[in-house]
Write a protein that holds these residues in place. Structure first.
Motif, PDB file in Angstrom:
ATOM      1  N   SER A  94      -6.496  13.341  24.803  1.00 62.79           N
ATOM      2  CA  SER A  94      -7.155  12.035  24.719  1.00 62.79           C
ATOM      3  C   SER A  94      -6.436  11.103  23.745  1.00 62.79           C
ATOM      4  CB  SER A  94      -8.610  12.185  24.272  1.00 62.79           C
ATOM      5  OG  SER A  94      -8.672  12.500  22.884  1.00 62.79           O
ATOM      6  N   ALA A  95      -5.459  11.596  23.046  1.00 56.33           N
ATOM      7  CA  ALA A  95      -4.686  10.852  22.045  1.00 56.33           C
ATOM      8  C   ALA A  95      -5.504  10.571  20.786  1.00 56.33           C
ATOM      9  CB  ALA A  95      -4.122   9.562  22.617  1.00 56.33           C
ATOM     10  N   ALA A  96      -6.672  11.185  20.645  1.00 53.95           N
ATOM     11  CA  ALA A  96      -7.471  11.029  19.431  1.00 53.95           C
ATOM     12  C   ALA A  96      -6.796  11.780  18.292  1.00 53.95           C
ATOM     13  CB  ALA A  96      -8.881  11.557  19.647  1.00 53.95           C
ATOM     14  N   VAL A  97      -6.811  11.161  17.107  1.00 57.42           N
ATOM     15  CA  VAL A  97      -6.147  11.743  15.950  1.00 57.42           C
ATOM     16  C   VAL A  97      -7.091  11.656  14.750  1.00 57.42           C
ATOM     17  CG1 VAL A  97      -4.169  11.539  14.392  1.00 57.42           C
ATOM     18  CG2 VAL A  97      -3.895  11.030  16.813  1.00 57.42           C
ATOM     19  N   LEU A  98      -7.170  12.734  13.985  1.00 60.71           N
ATOM     20  CA  LEU A  98      -7.929  12.741  12.742  1.00 60.71           C
ATOM     21  C   LEU A  98      -6.930  12.607  11.603  1.00 60.71           C
ATOM     22  CD1 LEU A  98     -10.559  13.165  11.139  1.00 60.71           C
ATOM     23  CD2 LEU A  98     -10.079  15.619  11.221  1.00 60.71           C
ATOM     24  N   ARG A  99      -7.106  11.545  10.811  1.00 63.74           N
ATOM     25  CA  ARG A  99      -6.178  11.286   9.703  1.00 63.74           C
ATOM     26  C   ARG A  99      -6.892  11.377   8.367  1.00 63.74           C
ATOM     27  NH1 ARG A  99      -4.534   7.340  13.562  1.00 63.74           N
ATOM     28  NH2 ARG A  99      -2.367   7.628  14.159  1.00 63.74           N
ATOM     29  N   GLN A 100      -6.155  11.772   7.346  1.00 63.04           N
ATOM     30  CA  GLN A 100      -6.643  11.760   5.974  1.00 63.04           C
ATOM     31  C   GLN A 100      -5.810  10.732   5.223  1.00 63.04           C
ATOM     32  OE1 GLN A 100      -5.669  15.177   3.563  1.00 63.04           O
ATOM     33  NE2 GLN A 100      -7.479  14.868   2.281  1.00 63.04           N
ATOM     34  N   THR A 101      -6.500   9.821   4.557  1.00 64.61           N
ATOM     35  CA  THR A 101      -5.808   8.772   3.811  1.00 64.61           C
ATOM     36  C   THR A 101      -6.192   8.863   2.344  1.00 64.61           C
ATOM     37  OG1 THR A 101      -5.819   7.317   5.734  1.00 64.61           O
ATOM     38  CG2 THR A 101      -5.445   6.284   3.613  1.00 64.61           C
ATOM     39  N   ARG A 102      -5.194   8.906   1.486  1.00 64.40           N
ATOM     40  CA  ARG A 102      -5.422   8.907   0.041  1.00 64.40           C
ATOM     41  C   ARG A 102      -5.328   7.467  -0.446  1.00 64.40           C
ATOM     42  NH1 ARG A 102      -2.058  12.074  -4.668  1.00 64.40           N
ATOM     43  NH2 ARG A 102      -3.163  11.072  -6.374  1.00 64.40           N
ATOM     44  N   VAL A 103      -6.393   7.017  -1.095  1.00 65.81           N
ATOM     45  CA  VAL A 103      -6.468   5.641  -1.564  1.00 65.81           C
ATOM     46  C   VAL A 103      -6.489   5.647  -3.087  1.00 65.81           C
ATOM     47  CG1 VAL A 103      -7.846   3.535  -1.508  1.00 65.81           C
ATOM     48  CG2 VAL A 103      -7.773   5.020   0.497  1.00 65.81           C
ATOM     49  N   LEU A 104      -5.654   4.807  -3.684  1.00 64.12           N
ATOM     50  CA  LEU A 104      -5.633   4.647  -5.140  1.00 64.12           C
ATOM     51  C   LEU A 104      -6.403   3.377  -5.484  1.00 64.12           C
ATOM     52  CD1 LEU A 104      -1.861   5.432  -5.808  1.00 64.12           C
ATOM     53  CD2 LEU A 104      -3.811   6.992  -5.949  1.00 64.12           C
ATOM     54  N   ILE A 105      -7.389   3.507  -6.379  1.00 65.84           N
ATOM     55  CA  ILE A 105      -8.231   2.379  -6.750  1.00 65.84           C
ATOM     56  C   ILE A 105      -8.212   2.222  -8.264  1.00 65.84           C
ATOM     57  CG2 ILE A 105     -10.558   1.402  -6.696  1.00 65.84           C
ATOM     58  CD1 ILE A 105     -11.086   3.161  -4.255  1.00 65.84           C
ATOM     59  N   ASP A 106      -7.862   1.027  -8.706  1.00 64.42           N
ATOM     60  CA  ASP A 106      -7.892   0.714 -10.133  1.00 64.42           C
ATOM     61  C   ASP A 106      -9.181  -0.042 -10.403  1.00 64.42           C
ATOM     62  OD1 ASP A 106      -7.536  -0.019 -12.730  1.00 64.42           O
ATOM     63  OD2 ASP A 106      -5.719  -1.189 -12.412  1.00 64.42           O
ATOM     64  N   ARG A 107     -10.129   0.631 -11.047  1.00 60.51           N
ATOM     65  CA  ARG A 107     -11.422   0.014 -11.340  1.00 60.51           C
ATOM     66  C   ARG A 107     -11.518  -0.428 -12.797  1.00 60.51           C
ATOM     67  NH1 ARG A 107     -13.832   4.474  -7.900  1.00 60.51           N
ATOM     68  NH2 ARG A 107     -14.331   3.426  -5.955  1.00 60.51           N
ATOM     69  N   GLY A 108     -10.496  -0.163 -13.554  1.00 56.57           N
ATOM     70  CA  GLY A 108     -10.538  -0.462 -14.973  1.00 56.57           C
ATOM     71  C   GLY A 108      -9.921  -1.822 -15.296  1.00 56.57           C
ATOM     72  N   VAL A 109      -9.768  -2.031 -16.579  1.00 54.72           N
ATOM     73  CA  VAL A 109      -9.176  -3.266 -17.081  1.00 54.72           C
ATOM     74  C   VAL A 109      -7.767  -2.948 -17.533  1.00 54.72           C
ATOM     75  CG1 VAL A 109      -9.374  -5.041 -18.880  1.00 54.72           C
ATOM     76  CG2 VAL A 109     -11.427  -4.062 -17.861  1.00 54.72           C
ATOM     77  N   ALA A 110      -6.827  -3.802 -17.154  1.00 57.37           N
ATOM     78  CA  ALA A 110      -5.439  -3.599 -17.562  1.00 57.37           C
ATOM     79  C   ALA A 110      -5.330  -3.655 -19.085  1.00 57.37           C
ATOM     80  CB  ALA A 110      -4.558  -4.676 -16.929  1.00 57.37           C
ATOM     81  N   PHE A 111      -4.393  -2.917 -19.627  1.00 54.52           N
ATOM     82  CA  PHE A 111      -4.211  -2.874 -21.078  1.00 54.52           C
ATOM     83  C   PHE A 111      -3.961  -4.262 -21.635  1.00 54.52           C
ATOM     84  CE2 PHE A 111      -1.642  -2.324 -24.918  1.00 54.52           C
ATOM     85  CZ  PHE A 111      -2.484  -1.503 -25.650  1.00 54.52           C
ATOM     86  N   ASP A 112      -3.141  -5.068 -20.950  1.00 59.90           N
ATOM     87  CA  ASP A 112      -2.836  -6.420 -21.430  1.00 59.90           C
ATOM     88  C   ASP A 112      -4.092  -7.289 -21.489  1.00 59.90           C
ATOM     89  OD1 ASP A 112      -0.207  -5.654 -21.586  1.00 59.90           O
ATOM     90  OD2 ASP A 112       0.327  -6.496 -19.627  1.00 59.90           O
ATOM     91  N   THR A 113      -4.982  -7.118 -20.517  1.00 63.89           N
ATOM     92  CA  THR A 113      -6.208  -7.914 -20.478  1.00 63.89           C
ATOM     93  C   THR A 113      -7.158  -7.495 -21.581  1.00 63.89           C
ATOM     94  OG1 THR A 113      -5.977  -8.052 -18.078  1.00 63.89           O
ATOM     95  CG2 THR A 113      -8.102  -8.640 -18.984  1.00 63.89           C
ATOM     96  N   ALA A 114      -7.219  -6.217 -21.877  1.00 64.67           N
ATOM     97  CA  ALA A 114      -8.142  -5.696 -22.901  1.00 64.67           C
ATOM     98  C   ALA A 114      -7.702  -6.067 -24.320  1.00 64.67           C
ATOM     99  CB  ALA A 114      -8.254  -4.191 -22.772  1.00 64.67           C
ATOM    100  N   ALA A 115      -6.419  -6.295 -24.525  1.00 65.79           N
ATOM    101  CA  ALA A 115      -5.910  -6.552 -25.875  1.00 65.79           C
ATOM    102  C   ALA A 115      -6.180  -7.923 -26.375  1.00 65.79           C
ATOM    103  CB  ALA A 115      -4.405  -6.349 -25.911  1.00 65.79           C
TER     104      ALA A 115
END
Length: 115
Positions: A94-115
């Protein structure tokens, strides 16, 4: 589903007349709609029982690893797809495919912004 077992003949007939057939099993919207016809005290009692049973079912499903939270929104200041790999292809063509995707999420504050 609902069962007439242990009920009086009159109560069982009433249960069957309300439409407790297999087409209604698991139809929460229909259940919630029907309890609106009860007096408020009855609504509160039945809905309280429903939520306790539902919570117990969810807890049991989580303990067995069978519970899924469903679709989630991903939020963050920076979201990137790290990698995607094919886990399974449909062997029946059927051409159906099960994929696994790794997602990187930055939920924090950048060091430059925090300083």
């Amino acid at each position: 589903g609902l069962s007439a077992e242990g009920l009086s003949d009159e109560a069982a007939a009433s249960l069957m007349a309300t439409g407790s057939g297999s087409k209604d099993v698991g139809d929460v919207r229909r259940f919630l709609n029907r309890i609106l016809g009860l007096p408020v005290r009855g609504q509160n009692l039945l809905f309280g029982y429903f939520t306790e049973v539902f919570d117990a079912e969810v807890k049991a499903a989580k303990a067995e690893g069978k519970y899924s939270e469903g679709v989630s929104d991903l939020s963050g200041s920076n979201i990137q797809i790290d990698e995607t790999r094919v886990l399974l292809k449909d062997p029946f063509g059927s051409a159906a495919v099960l994929r696994q995707t790794r997602v990187l999420i930055d939920r924090g504050v950048a060091f430059d912004t925090a300083a």
